[in-house]
Scaffold this motif. Structure first.
Motif, PDB file in Angstrom:
ATOM      1  N   VAL A  74       0.841  -1.207   0.000  1.00  0.00           N
ATOM      2  CA  VAL A  74       0.000   0.000   0.000  1.00  0.00           C
ATOM      3  C   VAL A  74       0.877   1.259   0.000  1.00  0.00           C
ATOM      4  CG1 VAL A  74      -1.680   1.311   1.347  1.00  0.00           C
ATOM      5  CG2 VAL A  74      -1.952  -1.167   1.091  1.00  0.00           C
ATOM      6  N   ALA A  75       1.915   1.239   0.839  1.00  0.00           N
ATOM      7  CA  ALA A  75       2.801   2.402   0.922  1.00  0.00           C
ATOM      8  C   ALA A  75       3.541   2.617  -0.392  1.00  0.00           C
ATOM      9  CB  ALA A  75       3.787   2.227   2.071  1.00  0.00           C
ATOM     10  N   ALA A  76       3.960   1.505  -1.031  1.00  0.00           N
ATOM     11  CA  ALA A  76       4.660   1.621  -2.307  1.00  0.00           C
ATOM     12  C   ALA A  76       3.776   2.275  -3.357  1.00  0.00           C
ATOM     13  CB  ALA A  76       5.116   0.237  -2.777  1.00  0.00           C
ATOM     14  N   GLY A  77       2.480   2.108  -3.206  1.00  0.00           N
ATOM     15  CA  GLY A  77       1.542   2.714  -4.150  1.00  0.00           C
ATOM     16  C   GLY A  77       1.218   4.154  -3.823  1.00  0.00           C
ATOM     17  N   GLY A  78       1.785   4.664  -2.751  1.00  0.00           N
ATOM     18  CA  GLY A  78       1.607   6.073  -2.437  1.00  0.00           C
ATOM     19  C   GLY A  78       0.488   6.391  -1.471  1.00  0.00           C
ATOM     20  N   SER A  79      -0.198   5.351  -0.981  1.00  0.00           N
ATOM     21  CA  SER A  79      -1.264   5.612  -0.013  1.00  0.00           C
ATOM     22  C   SER A  79      -0.703   5.622   1.412  1.00  0.00           C
ATOM     23  CB  SER A  79      -2.365   4.551  -0.138  1.00  0.00           C
ATOM     24  OG  SER A  79      -3.058   4.733  -1.361  1.00  0.00           O
ATOM     25  N   THR A  80      -1.488   6.171   2.299  1.00  0.00           N
ATOM     26  CA  THR A  80      -1.083   6.266   3.698  1.00  0.00           C
ATOM     27  C   THR A  80      -1.465   4.985   4.431  1.00  0.00           C
ATOM     28  OG1 THR A  80      -1.428   8.641   3.652  1.00  0.00           O
ATOM     29  CG2 THR A  80      -1.388   7.594   5.829  1.00  0.00           C
ATOM     30  N   VAL A  81      -0.557   4.464   5.228  1.00  0.00           N
ATOM     31  CA  VAL A  81      -0.810   3.251   6.004  1.00  0.00           C
ATOM     32  C   VAL A  81      -0.826   3.590   7.492  1.00  0.00           C
ATOM     33  CG1 VAL A  81      -0.009   0.922   6.557  1.00  0.00           C
ATOM     34  CG2 VAL A  81       0.362   1.863   4.263  1.00  0.00           C
ATOM     35  N   GLN A  82      -1.867   3.154   8.155  1.00  0.00           N
ATOM     36  CA  GLN A  82      -1.932   3.273   9.612  1.00  0.00           C
ATOM     37  C   GLN A  82      -1.895   1.874  10.205  1.00  0.00           C
ATOM     38  OE1 GLN A  82      -5.811   4.006  11.275  1.00  0.00           O
ATOM     39  NE2 GLN A  82      -4.977   5.042  13.088  1.00  0.00           N
ATOM     40  N   TYR A  83      -0.936   1.606  11.064  1.00  0.00           N
ATOM     41  CA  TYR A  83      -0.890   0.308  11.745  1.00  0.00           C
ATOM     42  C   TYR A  83      -1.569   0.430  13.099  1.00  0.00           C
ATOM     43  CZ  TYR A  83       2.516  -1.201   8.240  1.00  0.00           C
ATOM     44  OH  TYR A  83       3.134  -1.537   7.066  1.00  0.00           O
ATOM     45  N   LEU A  84      -2.419  -0.524  13.393  1.00  0.00           N
ATOM     46  CA  LEU A  84      -3.131  -0.540  14.665  1.00  0.00           C
ATOM     47  C   LEU A  84      -2.887  -1.870  15.360  1.00  0.00           C
ATOM     48  CD1 LEU A  84      -6.514   0.959  13.433  1.00  0.00           C
ATOM     49  CD2 LEU A  84      -5.017   2.026  15.146  1.00  0.00           C
ATOM     50  N   GLY A  85      -2.789  -1.831  16.681  1.00  0.00           N
ATOM     51  CA  GLY A  85      -2.638  -3.057  17.456  1.00  0.00           C
ATOM     52  C   GLY A  85      -3.972  -3.725  17.691  1.00  0.00           C
ATOM     53  N   ARG A  86      -3.896  -4.904  18.271  1.00  0.00           N
ATOM     54  CA  ARG A  86      -5.119  -5.651  18.543  1.00  0.00           C
ATOM     55  C   ARG A  86      -5.919  -5.033  19.696  1.00  0.00           C
ATOM     56  NH1 ARG A  86      -1.243  -8.959  16.703  1.00  0.00           N
ATOM     57  NH2 ARG A  86      -1.690 -11.022  15.829  1.00  0.00           N
ATOM     58  N   ASP A  87      -5.242  -4.171  20.489  1.00  0.00           N
ATOM     59  CA  ASP A  87      -5.890  -3.711  21.716  1.00  0.00           C
ATOM     60  C   ASP A  87      -6.593  -2.368  21.589  1.00  0.00           C
ATOM     61  OD1 ASP A  87      -3.466  -2.629  21.262  1.00  0.00           O
ATOM     62  OD2 ASP A  87      -2.718  -2.792  23.311  1.00  0.00           O
ATOM     63  N   GLY A  88      -6.730  -1.874  20.382  1.00  0.00           N
ATOM     64  CA  GLY A  88      -7.564  -0.694  20.214  1.00  0.00           C
ATOM     65  C   GLY A  88      -6.837   0.518  19.679  1.00  0.00           C
ATOM     66  N   GLY A  89      -7.614   1.510  19.279  1.00  0.00           N
ATOM     67  CA  GLY A  89      -7.087   2.724  18.679  1.00  0.00           C
ATOM     68  C   GLY A  89      -8.157   3.324  17.782  1.00  0.00           C
ATOM     69  N   THR A  90      -7.860   4.482  17.223  1.00  0.00           N
ATOM     70  CA  THR A  90      -8.819   5.146  16.348  1.00  0.00           C
ATOM     71  C   THR A  90      -8.510   4.794  14.900  1.00  0.00           C
ATOM     72  OG1 THR A  90      -9.032   6.979  17.897  1.00  0.00           O
ATOM     73  CG2 THR A  90      -9.732   7.376  15.619  1.00  0.00           C
ATOM     74  N   VAL A  91      -9.505   4.244  14.225  1.00  0.00           N
ATOM     75  CA  VAL A  91      -9.321   3.796  12.845  1.00  0.00           C
ATOM     76  C   VAL A  91      -9.460   4.992  11.912  1.00  0.00           C
ATOM     77  CG1 VAL A  91     -10.203   2.303  11.026  1.00  0.00           C
ATOM     78  CG2 VAL A  91     -10.227   1.508  13.405  1.00  0.00           C
ATOM     79  N   ASP A  92      -8.362   5.355  11.239  1.00  0.00           N
ATOM     80  CA  ASP A  92      -8.398   6.489  10.318  1.00  0.00           C
ATOM     81  C   ASP A  92      -8.811   6.086   8.908  1.00  0.00           C
ATOM     82  OD1 ASP A  92      -7.417   8.127  12.346  1.00  0.00           O
ATOM     83  OD2 ASP A  92      -5.313   7.850  11.745  1.00  0.00           O
ATOM     84  N   GLY A  93      -8.524   4.853   8.531  1.00  0.00           N
ATOM     85  CA  GLY A  93      -8.672   4.460   7.136  1.00  0.00           C
ATOM     86  C   GLY A  93     -10.102   4.227   6.704  1.00  0.00           C
ATOM     87  N   SER A  94     -10.336   4.391   5.400  1.00  0.00           N
ATOM     88  CA  SER A  94     -11.626   4.010   4.810  1.00  0.00           C
ATOM     89  C   SER A  94     -11.603   2.530   4.428  1.00  0.00           C
ATOM     90  CB  SER A  94     -11.926   4.864   3.588  1.00  0.00           C
ATOM     91  OG  SER A  94     -10.893   4.737   2.627  1.00  0.00           O
TER      92      SER A  94
END
Lengths: 189, 189
Positions: A20-40
């Motif tokens: 995904v990053a190689a294609g120029g899109s933004t990648v957000q990594y999230l753990g199993r224990d929670g966080g705010t999902v930015d991606g569509s």
């Protein structure tokens, strides 16, 4: 600019994030224990037995998003079948649990190494994508192609059954050392 | 010298016969309406809906022989699944009907064109063989390799479920023009 959120931190999470990053899109990594999902687009890059916990943690945030199931629900106790009903699929089970999300099946037929190198033997690695939403499939396919791989629409989400059979077969061949973890099934157009 | 009897006269019958003959073995072609089976290996190279009639005609002669099921039991009315139970396979159904034969699943994941050319893209065509008799699998694999192709042991006859899923997926991709009938899935060791 699309943001793709990847839940998980294993080899597959990193390999998909790399594409995904190689294609120029933004990648957000999230753990199993929670966080705010930015991606569509949200990739569930965890082993199938951990999906339930991830859905319990993130489920409400996944409404309205494209959720990508990459799992191979292999019964590792027997290595002789899958843990989902034989006429169904992990993707169908996840779709039933996420009625407000658009579930896609993808990346379960590509080993992490072939995503990272972009090659299965002499062939460009192909990501097979199944789902019932053509626009979501096209968007994911576009991200994959931007990252240098091929993407092929494998049909409706019902074809996840066949993709999971293919994934299981490929894993069983690699575990038996009849193909390598850098090889497996290539798709020749 | 092994003799391989091939029941059927379609593209797959001819392509499989070509591989066997290229490897130096004797090929006997038999029609659906009967004849004397000379081979110790018998390939049922007919569409799945015709298998019952072939077994009615030839069944008694198949006792003690290795019987190779190449079918893809696609439900062509819906193109959305198979006509065999989802936890089973055409091979398992045939094996149940032929308790005195050794049933192998093979050639259902290779299009006729890739058997004839020996190539799927840049890769050598690989015949995946599933079955419960290691000696029979090894013999068939040897014939395939002698004919210039690769052969890979795909596991027990239970893996026919996955091979048939792969075959169906490949056919559905070709029918949708997402792969060509000269391409499809290559196996990279």
């Amino acid at each position: 600019m699309t943001t793709v959120s990847i839940i998980g931190n294993g080899n597959m999470a990193k390999a998909i994030g790399g594409v995904v990053a190689a294609g120029g899109s933004t990648v957000q990594y999230l753990g199993r224990d929670g966080g705010t999902v930015d991606g569509s687009i949200v990739v569930l890059a965890v082993p199938y037995p951990e999906v339930d916990a991830v859905l319990a943690t993130y489920g409400a945030q996944l409404a309205g998003k494209a959720v990508v199931d990459i799992t191979n629900p292999v019964d590792f106790a027997t290595f002789d079948g899958l843990t989902v009903p034989s006429d169904s699929s992990a993707a169908a089970v996840i779709a039933a649990a996420l009625p407000e999300s658009t579930v896609l099946k993808a990346f379960n037929t590509t080993f992490a190494a072939t995503l990272a190198t972009g090659k299965v033997g002499a062939e460009t690695t192909t990501v097979l994508i199944a789902g019932d939403d053509d626009a979501a499939k096209a968007e994911l396919g576009g991200l994959v192609r931007a990252g240098g791989l091929n993407a092929v629409d494998a049909g409706s989400l019902r074809r996840a059954r066949e993709l999971e059979a293919l994934g299981f077969l490929q894993i069983s061949l690699a575990a038996a050392e009849r193909v390598s973890w850098t090889g497996g099934f290539a798709v020749v157009a």
